[in-house]
Design a protein around this motif. Structure first.
Motif, PDB file in Angstrom:
ATOM      1  N   TYR A 139      -2.785 -10.211 -12.908  1.00 33.84           N
ATOM      2  CA  TYR A 139      -1.966  -9.200 -12.218  1.00 33.84           C
ATOM      3  C   TYR A 139      -0.468  -9.412 -12.463  1.00 33.84           C
ATOM      4  CZ  TYR A 139      -6.185  -7.869  -9.634  1.00 33.84           C
ATOM      5  OH  TYR A 139      -7.430  -7.436  -9.286  1.00 33.84           O
ATOM      6  N   ASP A 140      -0.104  -9.555 -13.712  1.00 32.63           N
ATOM      7  CA  ASP A 140       1.300  -9.762 -14.068  1.00 32.63           C
ATOM      8  C   ASP A 140       1.991  -8.403 -14.162  1.00 32.63           C
ATOM      9  OD1 ASP A 140       3.689 -10.853 -14.848  1.00 32.63           O
ATOM     10  OD2 ASP A 140       3.113 -11.045 -16.949  1.00 32.63           O
ATOM     11  N   CYS A 141       2.568  -7.960 -13.049  1.00 38.04           N
ATOM     12  CA  CYS A 141       3.189  -6.630 -13.011  1.00 38.04           C
ATOM     13  C   CYS A 141       4.485  -6.680 -12.202  1.00 38.04           C
ATOM     14  CB  CYS A 141       2.216  -5.608 -12.420  1.00 38.04           C
ATOM     15  SG  CYS A 141       1.447  -6.128 -10.861  1.00 38.04           S
ATOM     16  N   PRO A 142       5.515  -7.340 -12.722  1.00 43.16           N
ATOM     17  CA  PRO A 142       6.760  -7.528 -11.959  1.00 43.16           C
ATOM     18  C   PRO A 142       7.453  -6.231 -11.580  1.00 43.16           C
ATOM     19  CG  PRO A 142       7.048  -8.154 -14.271  1.00 43.16           C
ATOM     20  CD  PRO A 142       5.590  -7.978 -14.059  1.00 43.16           C
ATOM     21  N   ASN A 143       7.388  -5.208 -12.423  1.00 39.27           N
ATOM     22  CA  ASN A 143       8.064  -3.948 -12.097  1.00 39.27           C
ATOM     23  C   ASN A 143       7.385  -3.243 -10.918  1.00 39.27           C
ATOM     24  OD1 ASN A 143       9.854  -4.323 -14.274  1.00 39.27           O
ATOM     25  ND2 ASN A 143       8.425  -3.347 -15.686  1.00 39.27           N
ATOM     26  N   LEU A 144       6.070  -3.253 -10.911  1.00 38.76           N
ATOM     27  CA  LEU A 144       5.338  -2.660  -9.802  1.00 38.76           C
ATOM     28  C   LEU A 144       5.609  -3.429  -8.514  1.00 38.76           C
ATOM     29  CD1 LEU A 144       3.273  -0.704  -8.626  1.00 38.76           C
ATOM     30  CD2 LEU A 144       1.460  -2.243  -9.419  1.00 38.76           C
ATOM     31  N   LYS A 145       5.573  -4.743  -8.576  1.00 33.91           N
ATOM     32  CA  LYS A 145       5.838  -5.555  -7.391  1.00 33.91           C
ATOM     33  C   LYS A 145       7.246  -5.309  -6.856  1.00 33.91           C
ATOM     34  CE  LYS A 145       2.760  -9.331  -8.815  1.00 33.91           C
ATOM     35  NZ  LYS A 145       2.695 -10.762  -9.177  1.00 33.91           N
ATOM     36  N   LEU A 191      -3.233  -9.259  -1.163  1.00 33.34           N
ATOM     37  CA  LEU A 191      -4.254 -10.180  -1.661  1.00 33.34           C
ATOM     38  C   LEU A 191      -4.131 -10.436  -3.164  1.00 33.34           C
ATOM     39  CD1 LEU A 191      -7.524  -9.132   0.208  1.00 33.34           C
ATOM     40  CD2 LEU A 191      -6.514 -11.416   0.169  1.00 33.34           C
ATOM     41  N   HIS A 192      -3.896  -9.378  -3.935  1.00 31.27           N
ATOM     42  CA  HIS A 192      -3.962  -9.499  -5.387  1.00 31.27           C
ATOM     43  C   HIS A 192      -2.594  -9.578  -6.076  1.00 31.27           C
ATOM     44  CE1 HIS A 192      -8.296  -8.963  -5.364  1.00 31.27           C
ATOM     45  NE2 HIS A 192      -8.127  -7.969  -4.516  1.00 31.27           N
ATOM     46  N   LEU A 193      -1.582  -8.979  -5.472  1.00 29.15           N
ATOM     47  CA  LEU A 193      -0.249  -9.003  -6.084  1.00 29.15           C
ATOM     48  C   LEU A 193       0.692  -9.971  -5.378  1.00 29.15           C
ATOM     49  CD1 LEU A 193       0.293  -5.174  -6.743  1.00 29.15           C
ATOM     50  CD2 LEU A 193      -0.939  -6.864  -8.126  1.00 29.15           C
ATOM     51  N   GLY A 194       0.311 -10.402  -4.170  1.00 25.07           N
ATOM     52  CA  GLY A 194       1.120 -11.385  -3.455  1.00 25.07           C
ATOM     53  C   GLY A 194       2.381 -10.839  -2.839  1.00 25.07           C
ATOM     54  N   VAL A 195       2.421  -9.527  -2.551  1.00 29.72           N
ATOM     55  CA  VAL A 195       3.621  -8.928  -1.968  1.00 29.72           C
ATOM     56  C   VAL A 195       3.261  -8.167  -0.690  1.00 29.72           C
ATOM     57  CG1 VAL A 195       4.783  -8.716  -4.202  1.00 29.72           C
ATOM     58  CG2 VAL A 195       3.411  -6.797  -3.335  1.00 29.72           C
ATOM     59  N   VAL A 196       4.235  -8.096   0.221  1.00 27.25           N
ATOM     60  CA  VAL A 196       4.103  -7.271   1.423  1.00 27.25           C
ATOM     61  C   VAL A 196       4.843  -5.967   1.158  1.00 27.25           C
ATOM     62  CG1 VAL A 196       4.597  -7.055   3.882  1.00 27.25           C
ATOM     63  CG2 VAL A 196       3.932  -9.274   2.935  1.00 27.25           C
ATOM     64  N   THR A 197       4.116  -4.872   1.139  1.00 25.57           N
ATOM     65  CA  THR A 197       4.684  -3.566   0.807  1.00 25.57           C
ATOM     66  C   THR A 197       5.420  -2.979   2.008  1.00 25.57           C
ATOM     67  OG1 THR A 197       2.824  -3.195  -0.693  1.00 25.57           O
ATOM     68  CG2 THR A 197       4.143  -1.274  -0.087  1.00 25.57           C
ATOM     69  N   ALA A 198       6.677  -2.617   1.812  1.00 29.48           N
ATOM     70  CA  ALA A 198       7.485  -2.019   2.878  1.00 29.48           C
ATOM     71  C   ALA A 198       8.776  -1.460   2.257  1.00 29.48           C
ATOM     72  CB  ALA A 198       7.832  -3.057   3.949  1.00 29.48           C
ATOM     73  N   PRO A 199       9.381  -0.452   2.927  1.00 28.22           N
ATOM     74  CA  PRO A 199       8.907   0.326   4.069  1.00 28.22           C
ATOM     75  C   PRO A 199       7.828   1.328   3.636  1.00 28.22           C
ATOM     76  CG  PRO A 199      10.984   1.194   3.317  1.00 28.22           C
ATOM     77  CD  PRO A 199      10.716  -0.029   2.485  1.00 28.22           C
ATOM     78  N   VAL A 200       7.039   1.784   4.612  1.00 19.71           N
ATOM     79  CA  VAL A 200       5.909   2.641   4.272  1.00 19.71           C
ATOM     80  C   VAL A 200       5.822   3.851   5.205  1.00 19.71           C
ATOM     81  CG1 VAL A 200       4.604   0.691   3.352  1.00 19.71           C
ATOM     82  CG2 VAL A 200       4.280   1.366   5.741  1.00 19.71           C
ATOM     83  N   TYR A 201       5.061   4.842   4.730  1.00 15.27           N
ATOM     84  CA  TYR A 201       4.723   6.041   5.497  1.00 15.27           C
ATOM     85  C   TYR A 201       3.259   6.315   5.199  1.00 15.27           C
ATOM     86  CZ  TYR A 201       5.008  10.907   7.213  1.00 15.27           C
ATOM     87  OH  TYR A 201       4.817  12.091   7.908  1.00 15.27           O
ATOM     88  N   CYS A 202       2.478   6.620   6.229  1.00 23.48           N
ATOM     89  CA  CYS A 202       1.052   6.879   6.031  1.00 23.48           C
ATOM     90  C   CYS A 202       0.703   8.271   6.531  1.00 23.48           C
ATOM     91  CB  CYS A 202       0.208   5.831   6.743  1.00 23.48           C
ATOM     92  SG  CYS A 202      -1.578   6.075   6.522  1.00 23.48           S
ATOM     93  N   THR A 203       0.259   9.136   5.625  1.00 27.07           N
ATOM     94  CA  THR A 203      -0.072  10.507   6.011  1.00 27.07           C
ATOM     95  C   THR A 203      -1.332  10.563   6.875  1.00 27.07           C
ATOM     96  OG1 THR A 203      -1.222  10.823   3.885  1.00 27.07           O
ATOM     97  CG2 THR A 203       1.068  11.572   4.036  1.00 27.07           C
ATOM     98  N   LYS A 204      -2.191   9.556   6.811  1.00 28.00           N
ATOM     99  CA  LYS A 204      -3.375   9.552   7.674  1.00 28.00           C
ATOM    100  C   LYS A 204      -2.976   9.257   9.116  1.00 28.00           C
ATOM    101  CE  LYS A 204      -8.216   8.409   7.759  1.00 28.00           C
ATOM    102  NZ  LYS A 204      -9.346   7.967   6.920  1.00 28.00           N
ATOM    103  N   ILE A 205      -2.101   8.288   9.319  1.00 27.97           N
ATOM    104  CA  ILE A 205      -1.589   8.012  10.661  1.00 27.97           C
ATOM    105  C   ILE A 205      -0.837   9.225  11.191  1.00 27.97           C
ATOM    106  CG2 ILE A 205       0.114   6.652  11.944  1.00 27.97           C
ATOM    107  CD1 ILE A 205      -0.686   4.254  10.216  1.00 27.97           C
ATOM    108  N   ALA A 206       0.005   9.810  10.348  1.00 30.47           N
ATOM    109  CA  ALA A 206       0.765  10.995  10.761  1.00 30.47           C
ATOM    110  C   ALA A 206      -0.169  12.135  11.150  1.00 30.47           C
ATOM    111  CB  ALA A 206       1.703  11.434   9.639  1.00 30.47           C
ATOM    112  N   SER A 207      -1.241  12.306  10.388  1.00 23.60           N
ATOM    113  CA  SER A 207      -2.211  13.355  10.690  1.00 23.60           C
ATOM    114  C   SER A 207      -2.892  13.106  12.032  1.00 23.60           C
ATOM    115  CB  SER A 207      -3.258  13.440   9.573  1.00 23.60           C
ATOM    116  OG  SER A 207      -4.259  14.377   9.886  1.00 23.60           O
TER     117      SER A 207
END
Length: 205
Positions: A59-65, A89-105
């Motif tokens: 999972y060597d993807c520095p730009n995505l991370k 789990l797989h990339l080792g990063v905590v994604t933020a900030p976020v928006y979730c359309t399912k929660i919003a729905s």
């Protein structure tokens, strides 16, 4: 509309000027810790999509991370709880900030219990998504054209959904509550990873 397929990582200059990026992922199943992350798809809401077929197991993807952790870019998901956990789990990063359309729905569309992406997209923006490739082999060495098109379709409309849902949340006076839920979402994903996936820690019992 153009869909770009990338091997291993997002190009450094892709989505560079976006302040919000729609993101989804494809995996070999829905079990954290068992099923690997295979594909990540992204869109800046302008009609194009980037589909990244990840190289496992490194999972060597520095730009995505870098994008996933960029504090200046809001990451838009539909059921982000799962994607965020898989990225940790797989990339080792905590994604933020976020928006979730399912929660919003769920906060805005209390007149229904149908909050899947297909249902929400059909009602709010009149687009009928195909789910034919949802259960396919995303770990294959070469993705089919149908798989790539399916992956792209899951992110192309999230910006428009966010705009519609934001209007509904504001109308119902629930926009601040939604914002607080989005801020907590990465922590909820980390609880899943840590073993509290099926436990409501806020429950009395």
């Amino acid at each position: 509309m153009t869909t770009f397929l990338h091997d291993g990582d997002l190009p450094a200059d892709a989505l560079a000027s976006a302040s919000a990026v729609a993101i989804d992922s494809e995996t070999m199943g829905l079990r954290l810790g068992r099923d690997p992350l295979c594909v990540v798809q992204l869109s800046d809401g302008q009609g194009d999509a980037h589909v990244v077929q990840l190289r496992r197991p490194d999972y060597d993807c520095p730009n995505l991370k870098r994008l996933l952790t960029d504090p200046a870019v809001t990451k838009i998901f539909h059921f982000g709880r799962f994607d965020i956990a898989m990225f940790f789990l797989h990339l080792g990063v905590v994604t933020a900030p976020v928006y979730c359309t399912k929660i919003a729905s769920k906060l805005a569309r209390t007149y229904t219990d149908r909050h899947g992406l297909k249902d929400v997209t059909k009602e709010l923006i009149g687009v009928d998504l195909s789910k034919a490739q949802q259960s396919s082999d995303w770990g294959a060495a070469k993705l089919s054209d149908d798989q790539v098109a399916y992956a792209a379709s899951d992110v192309l409309h999230l910006h428009a959904l966010r705009a519609r849902l934001d209007d509904m949340l504001a109308r119902e006076g629930r926009d601040a509550l939604a914002k607080a839920c989005f801020e907590f979402l990465p922590h909820r994903a980390l609880l899943d990873v840590a073993g509290w996936e099926d436990t409501d820690i806020f429950a009395h019992s």
